[in-house]
Structure formats: structure tokens, C-alpha cells
Design an enzyme around this catalytic site. Structure first.
Site, PDB file in Angstrom:
ATOM      1  N   GLY A   1      19.199  65.443 111.330  1.00 53.20           N
ATOM      2  CA  GLY A   1      20.475  65.307 111.112  1.00 53.20           C
ATOM      3  C   GLY A   1      21.003  63.712 110.902  1.00 53.20           C
TER       4      GLY A   1
ATOM      5  N   TYR B   1      31.286  75.265 120.751  1.00 52.63           N
ATOM      6  CA  TYR B   1      31.097  73.859 120.724  1.00 52.63           C
ATOM      7  C   TYR B   1      30.884  73.427 122.032  1.00 52.63           C
ATOM      8  CZ  TYR B   1      29.671  69.178 119.021  1.00 52.63           C
ATOM      9  OH  TYR B   1      29.139  67.898 118.958  1.00 52.63           O
TER      10      TYR B   1
ATOM     11  N   ARG C   1      34.355  66.195 108.355  1.00 52.23           N
ATOM     12  CA  ARG C   1      34.877  65.332 109.167  1.00 52.23           C
ATOM     13  C   ARG C   1      35.571  64.128 108.441  1.00 52.23           C
ATOM     14  NH1 ARG C   1      29.540  64.717 113.310  1.00 52.23           N
ATOM     15  NH2 ARG C   1      28.353  65.412 111.626  1.00 52.23           N
TER      16      ARG C   1
HETATM   17  N1  NAD Z   1      28.209  62.690 115.010  1.00 56.50           N
HETATM   18  C1  NAD Z   1      29.218  62.489 116.164  1.00 56.50           C
HETATM   19  O1  NAD Z   1      30.294  61.997 116.096  1.00 56.50           O
HETATM   20  C2  NAD Z   1      28.726  63.385 117.219  1.00 56.50           C
HETATM   21  C3  NAD Z   1      29.966  63.340 118.259  1.00 56.50           C
HETATM   22  C4  NAD Z   1      29.523  63.713 119.343  1.00 56.50           C
HETATM   23  C5  NAD Z   1      28.187  64.712 119.458  1.00 56.50           C
HETATM   24  N2  NAD Z   1      27.425  64.502 118.411  1.00 56.50           N
HETATM   25  C6  NAD Z   1      26.365  65.356 119.162  1.00 56.50           C
HETATM   26  O2  NAD Z   1      24.881  64.544 118.453  1.00 56.50           O
HETATM   27  C7  NAD Z   1      24.119  65.396 117.972  1.00 56.50           C
HETATM   28  C8  NAD Z   1      23.717  65.184 116.474  1.00 56.50           C
HETATM   29  O3  NAD Z   1      24.900  65.269 115.844  1.00 56.50           O
HETATM   30  P1  NAD Z   1      25.042  64.811 114.265  1.00 56.50           P
HETATM   31  O4  NAD Z   1      26.186  64.392 113.880  1.00 56.50           O
HETATM   32  O5  NAD Z   1      23.971  64.157 113.849  1.00 56.50           O
HETATM   33  O6  NAD Z   1      24.765  66.465 113.500  1.00 56.50           O
HETATM   34  P2  NAD Z   1      24.120  66.992 112.416  1.00 56.50           P
HETATM   35  O7  NAD Z   1      24.391  68.219 112.081  1.00 56.50           O
HETATM   36  O8  NAD Z   1      23.944  65.999 111.183  1.00 56.50           O
HETATM   37  O9  NAD Z   1      22.693  66.955 113.033  1.00 56.50           O
HETATM   38  C9  NAD Z   1      22.214  68.081 113.814  1.00 56.50           C
HETATM   39  C10 NAD Z   1      20.701  68.503 113.650  1.00 56.50           C
HETATM   40  O10 NAD Z   1      20.389  69.486 114.599  1.00 56.50           O
HETATM   41  C11 NAD Z   1      19.458  70.564 113.747  1.00 56.50           C
HETATM   42  N3  NAD Z   1      19.620  71.716 114.541  1.00 56.50           N
HETATM   43  C12 NAD Z   1      20.748  72.374 114.800  1.00 56.50           C
HETATM   44  N4  NAD Z   1      20.344  73.417 115.323  1.00 56.50           N
HETATM   45  C13 NAD Z   1      18.916  73.564 115.562  1.00 56.50           C
HETATM   46  C14 NAD Z   1      18.073  74.146 116.236  1.00 56.50           C
HETATM   47  N5  NAD Z   1      18.422  75.327 116.925  1.00 56.50           N
HETATM   48  N6  NAD Z   1      16.697  73.820 116.418  1.00 56.50           N
HETATM   49  C15 NAD Z   1      16.147  72.627 115.729  1.00 56.50           C
HETATM   50  N7  NAD Z   1      17.046  71.797 115.127  1.00 56.50           N
HETATM   51  C16 NAD Z   1      18.528  71.993 115.033  1.00 56.50           C
HETATM   52  C17 NAD Z   1      20.168  70.434 112.409  1.00 56.50           C
HETATM   53  O11 NAD Z   1      19.415  71.052 111.252  1.00 56.50           O
HETATM   54  C18 NAD Z   1      20.504  68.977 111.991  1.00 56.50           C
HETATM   55  O12 NAD Z   1      19.548  68.290 111.511  1.00 56.50           O
HETATM   56  C19 NAD Z   1      24.730  67.065 118.064  1.00 56.50           C
HETATM   57  O13 NAD Z   1      23.945  67.223 119.359  1.00 56.50           O
HETATM   58  C20 NAD Z   1      26.077  66.723 118.343  1.00 56.50           C
HETATM   59  O14 NAD Z   1      26.863  67.620 119.070  1.00 56.50           O
HETATM   60  C21 NAD Z   1      27.636  63.931 117.607  1.00 56.50           C
END
Ligand code: NAD
Length: 318
Positions: free
Chosen positions: A10, A153, A194
């Protein structure tokens, strides 16, 4: 040091893998590619210290660790970042989102218990919901609609927080919770809804930027390198079991200001279209990062304009 990163393919997870590899760690990245992409791991996969495992962390941890040649090596840290993160994605994958943050977190805790690794769980500012306290400190309990469109979420992240901190008390694991505020940068998905990718893509195409509501709602925006620096500090410092820490940038901008800056940096005239505010969309959000400063000697250092320029470059090349 051996580090396991769930959600490695991700946006945040891939930058985390790159940083850990640069720091000399052996990294095992786990992802089911629900919202991520292997292309995000191009840099990581150039390293012989990186292993990728395509697996669903909502399945028992033995199914994602057992098929690893590195399985016999004990991770020092596990960073549980697997979860859809944008409203578009978590509404599309609502039940899977709940599973990965609830069941997946239970598996991550079990893996941390079995290996003795420090577990860092990626929670979110959404745990605060539409906050009545501003800026949000870690002590604030939040204002969350438990049955609204975002609850898959928000509430599953809150469950994950409760599970990790209870496991610290009941099982004696070293678990920590980070509440991440809006983060942006290269490798965000163009169509994930986003605001920063939306604005960047529209501005680069010379199209109007879509603002929800009147654009007076505020957000804070943290550049991904700053976030990752805080995450690595939080995951690797000793003596922080059970701690919950906000990480984000405490600069506050209205969505309209963000639109103006993005259009200017993209070299396009500002044109806006308006759409209705999504349900349960918070009106103000900004972290209090005093605790991160105290515990981690961390603070964000990338100005919004610098981060936006890098993000625009990424989408320009895209
Ligand atoms: N980007 C932000 O601003 C932000 C803000 C708050 C929290 N977060 C948290 O940070 C983490 C990453 O966010 P991101 O922006 O990189 O999102 P993203 O969607 O780019 O990355 C999430 C990754 O998790 C993988 N994934 C989802 N379900 C899965 C499963 N069951 N098994 C294995 N892999 C799985 C997806 O394929 C993806 O690669 C998340 O937990 C998110 O809630 C991000």
C-alpha cells in the site's frame, strides 16, 4: 533487525518497507493486494533483504508466516498496516475492512505473542470521529457514529485499538497504537477519493477541483516521509508498550486553501465545482502531537508546498 509489515504494497506500507530497508533491516512484506499494488514495492524488491508474501492477514497468522523461508527467524517488530484506508475503498470493501482491523489484528497480536515482536497497530484519526475537542489529544475518546457509513472503518479501528491495548495488559505483549492523521505523497492511488490525489489529478488535467460543502472544513496534511520517520521511532524505541500516540502534521488548512495551493503549484487557474458533503464528514481535524514530540523526539518537517510539489511530480509522471 527483522521487521514484518502487513499492508506492505500500500501507500504507507511501501514507504515503510523502503525506510526499514534503508535502515538495514530485513523486511517481510505481507499483502493481499486488495487496494495495494506490487509496483509500489519496486524499490523494496531490488533488495535481497526484502521478501514479499501475498496473503490475507484476516486468515490465521500461520498461513502468512508458515510459507516463509524466514519463518524461523524471529521478527523484532511487526507493523500491522493492512487495511483499506480511503472512504471509497473501505466503503467498497466494508466487510473486509472490518475483518482485517478486527480479526487481522487478533492474528497480528497472536503472531507478536508467539514471536516476542513489538507490534505497532496502524489506527487513525477517524477514531476521534467528528470531534468535539480541537485539536485532538490522545486522551479524547471521540465522537463516532457506530452505525454510519464510515463505521466499518472507524469502529473496526477502535476495536483494533482496544484489542491491542487489552493484549498488552492480559498477554504481556509489547503492543502500541499509532493514530495516523491525513497523510499524502507519492504512491497514493489516483482514484481513491482522497482530497490530495483528487486535487492533484484535476489540477494537472486543467479540470475544476471538486470541493465538498463550502470548502471551509479543515484538515491537516502530513507528508509520508515525516509519518514514516515517526512510525519507525515509535516501533523501535523501548519502553512504550501500551502507548497510543498521534502522528500527523499540526498545520491546519481549509479545503479551499488546499485547492488554491495545489492549483498554483500545478500552474493552472483555480476553478472549483461543489458537491454535497459526505455523511459524517468531520468539519475540523488537527492532531495534537505534543506526545509524539515528547516520547519520540519527532516532529513533521516537510512544508505542505514541498510535499505537494513531490506529489504533483509523481502524478505527472504517472
Ligand atoms: N494514508 C493515510 O492518510 C492514513 C491515515 C490514517 C490511517 N492510515 C492507516 O495506515 C494503513 C495504510 O494506509 P494506506 O493509506 O497505505 O492504505 P492503502 O490502501 O494504500 O494500503 C493498505 C494495504 O493493505 C492491504 N490489505 C488490505 N486488506 C488486507 C488483508 N486482509 N490482508 C493483507 N493485506 C491487506 C492492501 O492491499 C494495501 O496494500 C491503514 O491501516 C490505514 O488505516 C492511513
Amino acid at each position: 533487525m527483522i521487521a514484518y509489515v502487513t499492508g506492505a504494497a500500500g501507500f504507507v506500507g511501501s514507504h515503510l518497507c523502503d525506510r526499514l530497508l534503508r535502515d538495514g533491516a530485513d523486511v517481510v512484506g505481507i499483502d493481499n493486494l486488495a487496494t495495494g499494488a506490487v509496483e509500489n514495492l519496486r524499490d523494496a524488491q531490488a533488495s535481497s533483504r526484502f521478501t514479499f508474501v501475498q496473503a490475507d492477514v484476516s486468515e490465521p497468522w500461520e498461513t502468512w508466516i508458515a510459507d516463509l523461508s524466514a519463518a524461523l527467524q524471529r521478527p523484532a517488530v511487526m507493523l500491522h498496516f493492512a487495511s483499506p484506508a480511503s472512504p471509497v475503498q473501505y466503503e467498497r470493501l466494508a466487510l473486509q475492512t472490518m475483518a482485517v482491523n478486527a480479526v487481522g489484528t487478533m492474528h497480528a497480536v497472536a503472531a507478536a505473542q508467539a514471536s516476542g515482536a513489538t507490534l505497532l497497530f496502524a489506527s487513525t484519526s477517524e477514531s476521534y470521529g467528528d470531534p468535539h475537542e480541537h485539536p485532538q489529544r490522545e486522551t479524547y475518546w471521540g465522537n463516532v457514529n457506530p452505525v454510519g457509513i464510515r463505521s466499518c472503518y472507524d469502529e473496526s479501528k477502535r476495536f483494533g485499538e482496544a484489542y491491542v491495548t487489552t493484549a498488552v495488559r492480559k498477554l504481556g505483549i509489547d503492543g502500541r497504537v499509532v493514530r495516523i492523521f491525513n497523510t499524502y505523497g507519492p504512491r497514493m492511488q489516483a482514484g481513491d477519493g482522497r482530497v490530495i490525489p483528487n486535487f492533484c489529478i484535476s489540477a494537472l488535467r486543467g479540470e475544476p477541483l471538486t470541493v465538498y460543502g463550502d470548502g471551509s472544513q479543515t484538515r491537516s496534511f502530513c507528508y509520508v516521509d515525516d509519518l514514516v520517520d515517526g512510525l519507525v521511532r515509535f516501533a523501535t524505541r523501548s519502553g512504550l508498550a501500551g502507548r497510543v500516540v498521534n502522528i500527523g502534521n499540526d498545520g491546519e488548512y481549509t479545503i479551499r486553501q488546499l485547492a488554491e495551493i495545489t492549483a498554483r503549484l500545478a500552474g493552472t487557474e483555480l476553478r472549483l465545482t461543489r458537491d454535497a458533503l459526505p455523511p459524517d464528514d468531520p468539519t475540523r481535524r488537527k492532531p495534537d502531537v505534543t506526545l509524539a514530540r515528547e516520547l519520540l523526539d519527532w516532529q513533521p518537517t516537510t512544508p505542505l508546498e514541498t510535499g505537494l510539489r513531490r506529489t504533483l511530480d509523481y502524478f505527472r509522471k504517472g
